[in-house]
Design an enzyme around this catalytic site. Structure first.
Site, mmCIF file in Angstrom:
data_model
loop_
_atom_site.group_PDB
_atom_site.id
_atom_site.type_symbol
_atom_site.label_atom_id
_atom_site.label_comp_id
_atom_site.label_asym_id
_atom_site.label_seq_id
_atom_site.Cartn_x
_atom_site.Cartn_y
_atom_site.Cartn_z
ATOM 1 N N MET A 4 0.807 -1.223 0.000
ATOM 2 C CA MET A 4 0.000 0.000 0.000
ATOM 3 C C MET A 4 0.842 1.276 0.000
ATOM 4 O O MET A 4 0.325 2.380 0.162
ATOM 5 C CB MET A 4 -0.947 0.018 1.199
ATOM 6 C CG MET A 4 -1.864 -1.167 1.280
ATOM 7 S SD MET A 4 -2.813 -1.413 -0.233
ATOM 8 C CE MET A 4 -3.518 -3.006 0.126
ATOM 9 N N CYS A 5 2.131 1.130 -0.169
ATOM 10 C CA CYS A 5 3.064 2.252 -0.163
ATOM 11 C C CYS A 5 3.051 2.928 -1.540
ATOM 12 O O CYS A 5 3.188 2.259 -2.561
ATOM 13 C CB CYS A 5 4.447 1.690 0.153
ATOM 14 S SG CYS A 5 5.602 2.838 0.825
ATOM 15 N N HIS A 6 2.869 4.234 -1.574
ATOM 16 C CA HIS A 6 2.863 4.979 -2.837
ATOM 17 C C HIS A 6 4.281 5.118 -3.400
ATOM 18 O O HIS A 6 5.205 5.392 -2.636
ATOM 19 C CB HIS A 6 2.299 6.391 -2.632
ATOM 20 C CG HIS A 6 0.848 6.425 -2.324
ATOM 21 N ND1 HIS A 6 0.362 6.247 -1.051
ATOM 22 C CD2 HIS A 6 -0.227 6.608 -3.117
ATOM 23 C CE1 HIS A 6 -0.958 6.328 -1.070
ATOM 24 N NE2 HIS A 6 -1.346 6.549 -2.314
ATOM 25 N N GLU B 223 9.550 4.493 3.818
ATOM 26 C CA GLU B 223 10.822 4.561 3.095
ATOM 27 C C GLU B 223 11.998 4.615 4.074
ATOM 28 O O GLU B 223 13.008 3.925 3.883
ATOM 29 C CB GLU B 223 10.828 5.764 2.149
ATOM 30 C CG GLU B 223 9.942 5.605 0.934
ATOM 31 C CD GLU B 223 8.437 5.743 1.198
ATOM 32 O OE1 GLU B 223 7.660 5.438 0.282
ATOM 33 O OE2 GLU B 223 8.032 6.160 2.305
ATOM 34 N N ASP C 5 24.555 -9.598 5.942
ATOM 35 C CA ASP C 5 25.008 -10.405 4.813
ATOM 36 C C ASP C 5 26.521 -10.330 4.641
ATOM 37 O O ASP C 5 27.176 -11.341 4.395
ATOM 38 C CB ASP C 5 24.311 -9.959 3.529
ATOM 39 C CG ASP C 5 24.786 -10.745 2.316
ATOM 40 O OD1 ASP C 5 24.722 -11.994 2.344
ATOM 41 O OD2 ASP C 5 25.235 -10.106 1.341
#
Length: 158
Positions: free
Chosen positions: A77-79, A115, A129
């Protein structure tokens, strides 16, 4: 009726319509704390660790910036947003922990909290990592929003 903005009147998911909102300067700052342990921290020179995969913090910062730009690809649902700026800082806070701070700025109709949180998370995941050959005892302890400005409400947490 739900108070959730991402649910429509039929209780189905929706992306919030921001077309009527005004464009404002918006910022969000997220912070992540990560346990690296002394085995990894002791290998740092001048606040950086060079592994066979390259410089850990520099690579992680680039990954965090990429994470910011890709937030709408992984959070449904992130624009998608036109990002004005991203600033990621990584600090060794003691002989066991680091802290990642991710600040994101836009001029837009919706906030950049997701973000900033994605950027901080991607930074930590990249550090994991790149250092897992040294130790797999690392823990991403906390990722949280510490500041948001612009839009309806401003938030500042310590």
């Amino acid at each position: 009726m739900s108070d959730f903005t991402h649910i429509n009147e039929k209780n189905n998911p929706k992306m919030v319509n921001v077309s009527d909102k005004k464009i404002t300067k918006r910022t969000a700052i997220a912070k992540a704390t990560m346990f690296l342990g002394s085995e990894i921290i002791n290998q740092f020179t001048n606040d950086e660790l060079i592994t066979k995969k390259g410089p850990v913090f520099q690579t992680a910062i680039i990954a965090g910036i990429q994470g910011v730009k890709k937030a709408s690809d992984i959070i449904p649902m992130c624009h998608p947003l036109l990002i004005n700026g991203v600033d990621i800082d990584i600090s060794v806070v003691d002989d066991l922990h680091i802290e990642v701070t991710c600040k994101v700025t836009i001029e837009g109709k919706t906030g950049v909290e997701m973000e900033a949180l994605t950027g901080a998370s991607a930074t930590c995941l990249t550090i994991y990592d790149m250092c897992k050959a040294i130790s797999q005892d690392m823990i991403i302890k906390e990722v949280k929003l510490i500041e948001k400005t612009g839009g309806k409400s401003d938030i500042k947490k310590l």
